[in-house]
Design an enzyme around this catalytic site. Structure first.
Site, PDB file in Angstrom:
ATOM      1  N   GLU A 174      -2.779   1.481 -11.280  1.00 28.56           N
ATOM      2  CA  GLU A 174      -1.211   1.594 -11.785  1.00 28.56           C
ATOM      3  C   GLU A 174      -0.650   3.071 -12.051  1.00 28.56           C
ATOM      4  OE1 GLU A 174       0.466  -1.520 -14.053  1.00 28.56           O
ATOM      5  OE2 GLU A 174      -1.506  -1.919 -14.868  1.00 28.56           O
ATOM      6  N   GLU A 199     -17.744  -0.040  -5.097  1.00 24.46           N
ATOM      7  CA  GLU A 199     -18.519   0.717  -5.239  1.00 24.46           C
ATOM      8  C   GLU A 199     -18.013   1.701  -6.479  1.00 24.46           C
ATOM      9  OE1 GLU A 199     -18.543   4.562  -6.465  1.00 24.46           O
ATOM     10  OE2 GLU A 199     -16.847   5.115  -4.858  1.00 24.46           O
ATOM     11  N   GLY A 210     -16.006  -4.459 -11.419  1.00 25.40           N
ATOM     12  CA  GLY A 210     -16.102  -5.105 -10.246  1.00 25.40           C
ATOM     13  C   GLY A 210     -17.731  -6.535 -10.796  1.00 25.40           C
ATOM     14  N   GLU A 244     -21.658   5.896 -18.439  1.00 26.73           N
ATOM     15  CA  GLU A 244     -20.690   6.853 -17.671  1.00 26.73           C
ATOM     16  C   GLU A 244     -19.624   6.921 -18.698  1.00 26.73           C
ATOM     17  OE1 GLU A 244     -18.990   6.806 -13.774  1.00 26.73           O
ATOM     18  OE2 GLU A 244     -18.304   4.615 -14.331  1.00 26.73           O
ATOM     19  N   LYS A 267      -4.105  -2.864  -2.848  1.00 23.39           N
ATOM     20  CA  LYS A 267      -3.596  -2.621  -4.837  1.00 23.39           C
ATOM     21  C   LYS A 267      -3.367  -1.293  -4.877  1.00 23.39           C
ATOM     22  CE  LYS A 267      -4.669  -3.084  -8.552  1.00 23.39           C
ATOM     23  NZ  LYS A 267      -3.760  -2.163  -9.639  1.00 23.39           N
ATOM     24  N   CYS A 322     -17.463   9.541  -9.257  1.00 24.64           N
ATOM     25  CA  CYS A 322     -17.892   8.739 -10.160  1.00 24.64           C
ATOM     26  C   CYS A 322     -19.398   9.421  -8.946  1.00 24.64           C
ATOM     27  CB  CYS A 322     -18.026   7.120  -8.850  1.00 24.64           C
ATOM     28  SG  CYS A 322     -17.696   7.555  -7.399  1.00 24.64           S
ATOM     29  N   GLY A 381     -14.048   0.670  -8.617  1.00 28.34           N
ATOM     30  CA  GLY A 381     -13.408   1.350  -9.813  1.00 28.34           C
ATOM     31  C   GLY A 381     -14.832   1.080 -11.128  1.00 28.34           C
TER      32      GLY A 381
END
Length: 491
Positions: free
Chosen positions: A179, A251, A234, A386, A176, A285, A229
């Site tokens: 989007e 991750e 997660g 973050e 996937k 990240c 993500g």
């Protein structure tokens, strides 16, 4: 021309039944609609999983020799090379990054396929010396069906980081894409189709994470889920995966420290710190979003760093003068701007930046100035959370002990760096930084051969290297009796 993207299931390009609910894919530098992608239903996702399961069980892929699978991977890499410029342009248009970054990503994607092609041709098993008449060995087998969920910041490269080891190990996959950025991943699957990978081995499903991603995570027919993500998503993936206790590789986020000692090469430290946070517009990240500077050079560093940050040229990715590009979406731009306001309200001092850029045609896209905060406390949200954008905090410290304490003071542990001309000190400190990806006197270079992943809430498992292959393999012990005789145990 606007592209009409489709799912790729069982070797066929198909649309979702929800033709009236399609996702608009934008160029973040212009807000131009460059593609429409389907929003796949739960039932259609389950069909892709069923195809992947049946294909795996058929052995059409898993029963191939490693040399046969490796040959397919090499041909995919060749196709990426052949369509290099096209893929670069698509990545720039869909993600908003500058061309130099996209060129690196596409080139590295091809090399990632070649790396795993070579890796699976090497020794994969082990034998043990045990008492006769027994022979003991360990073999590695594919896990089965892999659900792969890819982020929007490195769309092509992150897809390959998962696809290459999953396919190399002999799994079938359902991938996937994000989007926001499905265009290059779709083109990659067109190349996979042209290479002739057997039908049902590699499947692509577009749609919402809450539908497609959740279905992959929950399905009892998916044996491993690999997600890159946010930490919050997660955690949800991990909970959903408990249904059949599937393997999970996550991750996740980062808030990485960049520690600069007074004895560092000053100009190098400034230059690398700029690269550490503003590469990829901070949408990385592992970005060095917390700069920790030893007090004797703190004021000098803040002045030099802020001046150079204010001179960075921000603009469309296809402009050769741009040094970083757009935020990948309006939502992400607004999130970053909100954090900038939070920093101000918390009492931090804004040294430079902090605004959306709108002059010279930039109002059509999602551009933010390089932003620097000082006078920050460690409990501020802009220090702990973050932001995922071109926003950095700079904090002073005194000595190794305080540097290490500050470095390890968040919930994350993805990356970190130390700058010092004292090699013993640099090694002492970097060994104490609780992060999975670290550097000394540089920032950001990583390699397909080395593991990628973090400590604490930055994730579980590792991508790339032999560790990335391990995520998509099961380890089996086989014990063979070379003298087939009764045991006599119950005589």
């Amino acid at each position: 021309m606007t592209k009409q993207l489709k799912n790729y299931i069982n070797g066929e390009w198909t649309d979702s039944s929800q033709t009236d609910d399609r996702n608009e894919v934008l160029n973040p530098a212009t807000q131009e609609v460059i593609a429409y992608a389907p929003r796949t239903t739960k039932e259609e996702t389950e069909e892709a999983i069923r195809v992947a399961r049946e294909t795996y069980e058929s052995g059409v892929w898993s029963d191939l020799t490693v040399h046969e699978r490796a040959a397919y991977l090499d041909r995919i890499a060749d196709q990426i090379d052949e369509h290099f410029e096209e893929l670069v342009d698509l990545e720039v248009a869909n993600n908003g990054k500058i061309k130099a970054e996209a060129e690196f990503d596409i080139g590295d994607a091809a090399e990632c396929f070649r790396y795993y092609s070579g890796l699976i041709r090497t020794v994969q098993g082990e034998t043990y010396e045990v008492p006769e008449p027994m022979q003991a060995m360990v073999v590695r087998e594919p896990v089965g069906v892999a659900g792969l969920i890819v982020p929007w910041n490195l769309p092509m490269l992150m897809a390959v980081w998962k696809l290459a080891p999953a396919l190399a190990a002999g799994n079938t996959v359902v991938l996937k894409p994000a989007e926001l950025t499905p265009v290059t991943t779709t083109r990659l699957f067109e190349l996979i189709d042209e290479v002739g990978v057997p039908k049902g081995v590699a499947n692509l499903v577009h749609g919402r994470g809450s539908v497609v991603g959740q279905t992959l995570a929950e399905s009892d027919d998916v044996d491993v889920v690999s997600f890159t993500g946010s930490t919050d998503v997660g955690k949800g993936i991990m909970k959903a995966a408990t249904g059949n206790l599937k393997k999970v590789s996550l991750e996740l986020g980062g808030k990485s420290p960049n520690i600069i000692f007074a004895d560092a090469k000053f100009d190098v430290a400034v230059d690398m710190a700029l690269f550490g946070i503003f590469f990829g517009a901070g949408q990385v990240c592992s970005a060095g979003s917390r700069i920790l500077v030893e007090e004797p050079i703190y004021d000098r560093f803040v002045e030099a760093f802020s001046k150079r940050a204010s001179e960075i040229r921000v603009g469309p990715g296809n402009d050769p003068n741009s040094q970083f590009g757009a935020m990948t979406s309006e939502k992400q731009m607004n999130r970053v701007l909100e954090y900038i306001e939070i920093g101000k309200k918390e009492g931090a001092t804004l040294v430079t930046g902090g605004q959306r850029l709108t002059e010279n045609g930039l109002d059509r896209g999602f551009f933010i100035e390089p932003t620097v905060f000082v006078d920050v406390d460690n409990d501020m949200r802009i220090v702990q959370e973050e932001i995922f954008g071109p926003v950095v905090t700079i904090q002073p410290f005194n000595g190794e002990k305080e540097a290490i304490e500050l470095a390890n003071s968040t919930d994350y542990g993805l990356a970190g760096a130390v700058f010092s001309q004292d090699p013993a000190k640099a090694l002492r400190v970097i060994k104490k930084v609780r992060s999975g990806i670290t550097w000394v006197n540089t920032y950001h270079p990583t390699y397909n051969e080395a593991p990628w992943g973090g400590y604490k809430q930055s994730g579980i498992g590792r991508s790339l290297g032999t560790y990335g292959l391990d995520d998509f393999q099961e380890v089996k012990q086989i014990n063979i009796n070379l003298e087939v005789e009764p045991t006599g145990w119950f005589d």
